[in-house]
Design a protein around this motif. Sequence first.
Motif, short mmCIF file in Angstrom:
data_model
loop_
_atom_site.label_atom_id
_atom_site.label_comp_id
_atom_site.label_asym_id
_atom_site.label_seq_id
_atom_site.Cartn_x
_atom_site.Cartn_y
_atom_site.Cartn_z
N MET A 109 0.81 -1.22 0.00
CA MET A 109 0.00 0.00 0.00
C MET A 109 0.84 1.26 0.00
O MET A 109 0.56 2.21 -0.74
CB MET A 109 -0.92 0.00 1.23
CG MET A 109 -2.00 -1.06 1.20
SD MET A 109 -2.61 -1.47 2.87
CE MET A 109 -3.25 0.10 3.46
N PHE A 110 1.87 1.29 0.84
CA PHE A 110 2.57 2.54 1.13
C PHE A 110 4.03 2.61 0.69
O PHE A 110 4.62 3.69 0.73
CB PHE A 110 2.49 2.84 2.62
CG PHE A 110 1.09 3.00 3.15
CD1 PHE A 110 0.27 4.01 2.68
CD2 PHE A 110 0.58 2.13 4.10
CE1 PHE A 110 -1.03 4.16 3.15
CE2 PHE A 110 -0.70 2.27 4.59
CZ PHE A 110 -1.52 3.29 4.11
N GLU A 111 4.61 1.49 0.27
CA GLU A 111 6.03 1.50 -0.04
C GLU A 111 6.36 0.94 -1.42
O GLU A 111 7.53 0.82 -1.77
CB GLU A 111 6.80 0.70 1.02
CG GLU A 111 6.65 1.28 2.42
CD GLU A 111 7.33 0.43 3.48
OE1 GLU A 111 8.09 -0.49 3.14
OE2 GLU A 111 7.07 0.67 4.68
N SER A 112 5.36 0.63 -2.20
CA SER A 112 5.60 0.00 -3.50
C SER A 112 5.67 1.00 -4.64
O SER A 112 6.09 0.65 -5.75
CB SER A 112 4.48 -1.01 -3.80
OG SER A 112 3.24 -0.33 -3.95
N GLY A 113 5.22 2.22 -4.38
CA GLY A 113 5.15 3.20 -5.47
C GLY A 113 3.88 3.06 -6.30
O GLY A 113 3.70 3.80 -7.27
N ILE A 114 3.01 2.12 -5.92
CA ILE A 114 1.74 1.95 -6.62
C ILE A 114 0.77 3.03 -6.17
O ILE A 114 0.49 3.16 -4.98
CB ILE A 114 1.13 0.56 -6.33
CG1 ILE A 114 2.08 -0.56 -6.79
CG2 ILE A 114 -0.24 0.42 -6.99
CD1 ILE A 114 2.28 -0.66 -8.27
N SER A 115 0.28 3.83 -7.08
CA SER A 115 -0.65 4.90 -6.74
C SER A 115 -2.03 4.34 -6.44
O SER A 115 -2.50 3.45 -7.16
CB SER A 115 -0.75 5.90 -7.89
OG SER A 115 -1.82 6.82 -7.66
N PRO A 116 -2.70 4.85 -5.41
CA PRO A 116 -4.08 4.43 -5.16
C PRO A 116 -5.00 4.73 -6.35
O PRO A 116 -6.06 4.14 -6.48
CB PRO A 116 -4.49 5.25 -3.94
CG PRO A 116 -3.21 5.58 -3.25
CD PRO A 116 -2.22 5.77 -4.37
N ASP A 121 -11.10 0.55 -8.53
CA ASP A 121 -11.32 -0.30 -7.35
C ASP A 121 -10.33 0.04 -6.24
O ASP A 121 -10.70 0.10 -5.06
CB ASP A 121 -11.19 -1.78 -7.72
CG ASP A 121 -12.37 -2.28 -8.53
OD1 ASP A 121 -13.41 -1.58 -8.55
OD2 ASP A 121 -12.28 -3.35 -9.15
N LEU A 122 -9.07 0.24 -6.61
CA LEU A 122 -8.05 0.56 -5.62
C LEU A 122 -8.32 1.94 -5.00
O LEU A 122 -8.24 2.10 -3.77
CB LEU A 122 -6.66 0.53 -6.26
CG LEU A 122 -5.46 0.81 -5.35
CD1 LEU A 122 -5.45 -0.11 -4.14
CD2 LEU A 122 -4.15 0.68 -6.13
N ALA A 123 -8.67 2.90 -5.83
CA ALA A 123 -8.96 4.25 -5.32
C ALA A 123 -10.14 4.23 -4.36
O ALA A 123 -10.14 4.91 -3.34
CB ALA A 123 -9.23 5.18 -6.49
N LYS A 124 -11.14 3.43 -4.68
CA LYS A 124 -12.35 3.38 -3.86
C LYS A 124 -12.06 2.90 -2.45
O LYS A 124 -12.51 3.49 -1.46
CB LYS A 124 -13.38 2.47 -4.53
CG LYS A 124 -14.71 2.41 -3.81
CD LYS A 124 -15.70 1.53 -4.58
CE LYS A 124 -17.04 1.44 -3.87
NZ LYS A 124 -17.99 0.59 -4.63
N VAL A 125 -11.27 1.81 -2.32
CA VAL A 125 -11.01 1.27 -0.98
C VAL A 125 -10.02 2.16 -0.22
O VAL A 125 -10.09 2.27 1.01
CB VAL A 125 -10.50 -0.19 -1.05
CG1 VAL A 125 -11.61 -1.11 -1.51
CG2 VAL A 125 -9.28 -0.33 -1.95
N ALA A 126 -9.10 2.80 -0.94
CA ALA A 126 -8.16 3.72 -0.28
C ALA A 126 -8.90 4.94 0.25
O ALA A 126 -8.63 5.41 1.37
CB ALA A 126 -7.07 4.16 -1.26
N GLU A 127 -9.86 5.44 -0.51
CA GLU A 127 -10.64 6.60 -0.09
C GLU A 127 -11.49 6.27 1.14
O GLU A 127 -11.70 7.12 2.01
CB GLU A 127 -11.53 7.08 -1.23
CG GLU A 127 -10.76 7.80 -2.33
CD GLU A 127 -11.61 8.02 -3.57
OE1 GLU A 127 -12.84 7.74 -3.52
OE2 GLU A 127 -11.05 8.46 -4.59
N MET A 133 -10.59 8.27 8.87
CA MET A 133 -9.73 9.14 9.65
C MET A 133 -10.22 10.58 9.61
O MET A 133 -10.18 11.29 10.61
CB MET A 133 -8.30 9.05 9.11
CG MET A 133 -7.28 9.75 9.98
SD MET A 133 -7.21 9.01 11.63
CE MET A 133 -6.30 10.27 12.51
N GLU A 134 -10.72 11.00 8.46
CA GLU A 134 -11.21 12.37 8.37
C GLU A 134 -12.49 12.55 9.19
O GLU A 134 -12.72 13.63 9.76
CB GLU A 134 -11.43 12.75 6.90
CG GLU A 134 -10.12 12.91 6.15
CD GLU A 134 -10.28 13.55 4.79
OE1 GLU A 134 -11.41 13.94 4.44
OE2 GLU A 134 -9.27 13.66 4.07
#
Length: 203
Positions: A109-116, A121-127, A133-134
């Motif tokens: 998630m955070f160290e691969s350089g893969i953008s959310p 599908d990836l953007a949806k779960v990251a959001e 948190m927000e």
Amino acid sequence: MSKQGYHHGNLRQALVASALALIEEKGPTGFTLSEAAKRAGVTPAAVYRHFEGREDLIAECARQGYLIFGDVLEHAWNGGEPSALAAFSATGRAYLAFARKYPGHYMAMFESGISPNRSTDLAKVAERADRVMERATAALMEHVPPDRRPPVAMVSAHIWAMSHGVVELYAREGNRAPYAPEDLLESGIGVYLRGLGLIRADI
């Protein structure tokens, strides 16, 4: 892992499991697609039935990680109970707990350089994880006078950065910390919230 490592045609998930193990061992950029295939007990050609390449496989590891992460944060937030302050602090600690329990997912998630934003599908779960948190931050900021209230997104980003820093510097296996990572994070959040006037300063 031999070919007995997957059953009922679930090769896709077997490859994800193989990739997660390799990410833990070698980092997200330290293994090849062939290694993931070998660990799953199949030929490299079989991987392309499910993934376009190594980055696509890592992106699926990240997507599944964000699903778990969102659940962990939702549980920690607990609808803002027993108080906005307690729930906010719990979400920060949940970040650390997730990184420790799911290191392969965390690194994907955070160290691969893969953008959310790599896929919808990836953007949806990251959001979803960001929104938890927000939400916790917004509930807490209601207790700060409007004229001294920083933007919710900024406070949320500060806590993420603090949590990520503790993970990177002190929560890794073999990393020596002057204090337990949990204590470092708890005290850091405390200092931050005192600055906002949400916790009374010790006198």
